[in-house]
Design an enzyme around this catalytic site. Structure first.
Site, PDB file in Angstrom:
ATOM      1  N   SER A  69       0.808  -1.206   0.000  1.00 38.44           N
ATOM      2  CA  SER A  69       0.000   0.000   0.000  1.00 38.44           C
ATOM      3  C   SER A  69       0.854   1.275   0.000  1.00 38.44           C
ATOM      4  O   SER A  69       1.730   1.405  -0.834  1.00 38.44           O
ATOM      5  CB  SER A  69      -0.947  -0.073   1.188  1.00 38.44           C
ATOM      6  OG  SER A  69      -2.091   0.650   0.905  1.00 38.44           O
TER       7      SER A  69
ATOM      8  N   TRP B 170     -10.052   0.331  -5.222  1.00 34.26           N
ATOM      9  CA  TRP B 170      -9.527   1.671  -4.899  1.00 34.26           C
ATOM     10  C   TRP B 170      -8.100   1.832  -5.436  1.00 34.26           C
ATOM     11  O   TRP B 170      -7.686   2.905  -5.839  1.00 34.26           O
ATOM     12  CB  TRP B 170      -9.576   1.831  -3.378  1.00 34.26           C
ATOM     13  CG  TRP B 170      -9.066   3.095  -2.768  1.00 34.26           C
ATOM     14  CD1 TRP B 170      -8.034   3.205  -1.875  1.00 34.26           C
ATOM     15  CD2 TRP B 170      -9.567   4.432  -2.924  1.00 34.26           C
ATOM     16  NE1 TRP B 170      -7.866   4.505  -1.480  1.00 34.26           N
ATOM     17  CE2 TRP B 170      -8.787   5.282  -2.112  1.00 34.26           C
ATOM     18  CE3 TRP B 170     -10.596   4.992  -3.698  1.00 34.26           C
ATOM     19  CZ2 TRP B 170      -9.002   6.665  -2.030  1.00 34.26           C
ATOM     20  CZ3 TRP B 170     -10.808   6.365  -3.615  1.00 34.26           C
ATOM     21  CH2 TRP B 170     -10.016   7.180  -2.794  1.00 34.26           C
TER      22      TRP B 170
ATOM     23  N   HIS C 157      -7.645  -5.775   0.153  1.00 33.24           N
ATOM     24  CA  HIS C 157      -6.416  -4.996   0.341  1.00 33.24           C
ATOM     25  C   HIS C 157      -5.698  -5.525   1.589  1.00 33.24           C
ATOM     26  O   HIS C 157      -6.160  -5.301   2.712  1.00 33.24           O
ATOM     27  CB  HIS C 157      -6.870  -3.538   0.549  1.00 33.24           C
ATOM     28  CG  HIS C 157      -5.757  -2.555   0.641  1.00 33.24           C
ATOM     29  ND1 HIS C 157      -4.987  -2.209  -0.441  1.00 33.24           N
ATOM     30  CD2 HIS C 157      -5.287  -1.826   1.681  1.00 33.24           C
ATOM     31  CE1 HIS C 157      -4.106  -1.298  -0.078  1.00 33.24           C
ATOM     32  NE2 HIS C 157      -4.256  -1.052   1.218  1.00 33.24           N
TER      33      HIS C 157
END
Ligand code: GCU
Length: 418
Positions: free
Chosen positions: A258, A349, A399
């Protein structure tokens, strides 16, 4: 503390709102032309490695340095490390553990951060994965010999972190994200650092590494100087100074998830000593193409996280078309070294397709070196990794960093580990 809690709630609800309002419709992706990795800013074609390295690579690197992540303002005055502790019986005797303090000094100011290292005992030297963790070294393992970070930590009720202080209750809470035993069993080691010890992840430039470089009266970096991502990348690079000096360590694969995947990519681009780079769900400002405006956008990331990039990057808010680069060129800077980009199906996203297309469009630079990258614009199927010098997978699920991800990274890195 109340105000902090309130700010945190407002922040997360604003981000949640942004996530729910983002574009996830492929038909609404704007039409765009990507800047070509093989054509210089002045329009000259790049046909070989020398032209790439001496001209094109340099101009792309400089652009990312000044207009995206921000330049490191100067050199350190001093760099030092100290082996604080070493043991031969970690993980039930499978591993040796080392804990190293790294100190950076500039203008009579300093910061110290701590690296936790586990190495498999079978070989005198081993390749390692180097990656930042989010809540402190003590969170990646249940090993009671790892001290709890004293640095500012993001509050997290479920980890028992309040008042931005980690306690014993967060020991091991992130162990599931670090398949340490799998690494050890496959001949790999792990080196990890808490990212907040380099620069706490908040819009505040009074702490962390930035102030070491300030001139009198300066309170924040200049417009084209480093934001937090660049500071985190710098911390990885200085950690590499130690790792390359350790006789028990061979190659270093820099890894990040991330926001820390963005930092790992930038570290790999700026420091050629990293033997390979792994980006796990890095998304916008990481592996994903900005021009797709799918999921998180440049304007969105600069609004939610104003401290991550250089201020000069703000001019591309809602203006991606005018960017002379896109994120596939960040990936190209890593060539010819092995690069793994991974996405997750439920992490829209981060724009999995944009992450894949970046690997595809960076592959022409790998081809210049005779290395294999992606040959199709079509993404591979879910849970079907494509592993060459450039590798990619999209895994089912959210995620996160899972055992599945590590199994792929280990299998792939073995091809380059010797
Ligand atoms: C947010 C942010 C992303 C980032 C992610 C993370 O979702 O918008 O850009 O990658 O946090 O670091 O978990």
């Amino acid at each position: 503390m109340r105000t902090y809690a309130l700010i945190a709630i407002l922040f997360f609800s604003a981000l949640g709102l942004a996530q729910s309002q983002a574009n996830y419709d492929e038909t609404k992706v704007p039409k765009f032309t990507l800047p070509d990795v093989l054509t210089s800013f002045s329009g000259n074609p790049i046909t070989n490695q020398t032209e790439w390295e001496e001209n094109r690579r340099r101009e792309i690197l400089q652009f990312f340095e000044k207009q995206v992540y921000g330049k490191v303002p100067d050199r350190l005055d001093e760099y030092g490390f100290k082996l604080l502790e070493e043991s031969n019986d970690a993980y039930g005797g499978k591993a040796r553990r080392k804990q190293v303090a790294i100190t950076l000094k500039k203008n009579k100011k300093s910061i110290t951060y701590y690296m936790l290292i586990y190495l498999p005992k079978g070989n005198p030297t081993a390749p390692v994965f180097l990656g930042y963790n989010y809540y402190g070294n003590h969170t990646v393992t249940n090993d009671p010999n790892v001290p709890i970070t004293k640095a500012w930590v993001m509050n997290n009720d479920s980890f028992g972190i309040t008042d931005n202080k980690a306690t014993e209750s967060s020991r091991g809470i992130r162990a599931h994200r670090w398949a340490i035993e799998k690494m050890l069993d496959n001949g790999f080691g792990l080196a990890t650092i808490y990212y907040g010890e380099i620069d706490p992840d908040k819009n505040d430039f009074s702490d962390g590494v930035h102030p070491l470089f300030y001139r009198d009266g300066q309170t924040k970096p200049k417009t084209n100087e480093w934001g937090s991502i660049s500071a985190w990348a710098f911390g990885l690079s200085k950690a590499m100074n130690y790792l390359e000096s350790d006789v028990n360590i061979s190659k270093v694969f820099v890894f990040g998830h991330s926001r820390l995947g963005k930092a790992a990519l930038w570290a790999g681009a700026t420091d050629k000593r990293f033997a390979g780079v792994i980006s796990n769900n890095s998304g916008c400002g990481g592996a994903a193409l900005s021009r797709r405006k799918f999921g998180e956008t440049v304007a969105q990331i600069n609004t939610s996280f104003p401290h991550w990039f250089a201020d000069s990057f703000l001019k591309y808010n809602n203006n991606e078309r005018t960017l002379p680069v896109d994120q596939h060129q960040l990936l190209a800077l890593i060539a010819p070294r092995p690069l793994y980009v991974a996405s997750a199906l439920e992490d829209q996203w981060a724009d999995p397709k944009g992450e894949y297309l970046s690997t595809y469009h960076a592959s022409s630079i790998y081809a210049l070196y005779g290395k294999k990258g992606m040959t199709s614009k079509e993404m591979p199927e879910v849970d079907r990794p494509l592993q060459q010098t450039v590798a990619y997978h999209i895994r089912s699920g959210k995620h996160d960093v899972t055992d599945y991800d590590w199994e792929q990274y280990i299998k792939w890195a073995k091809n380059f580990a010797l």
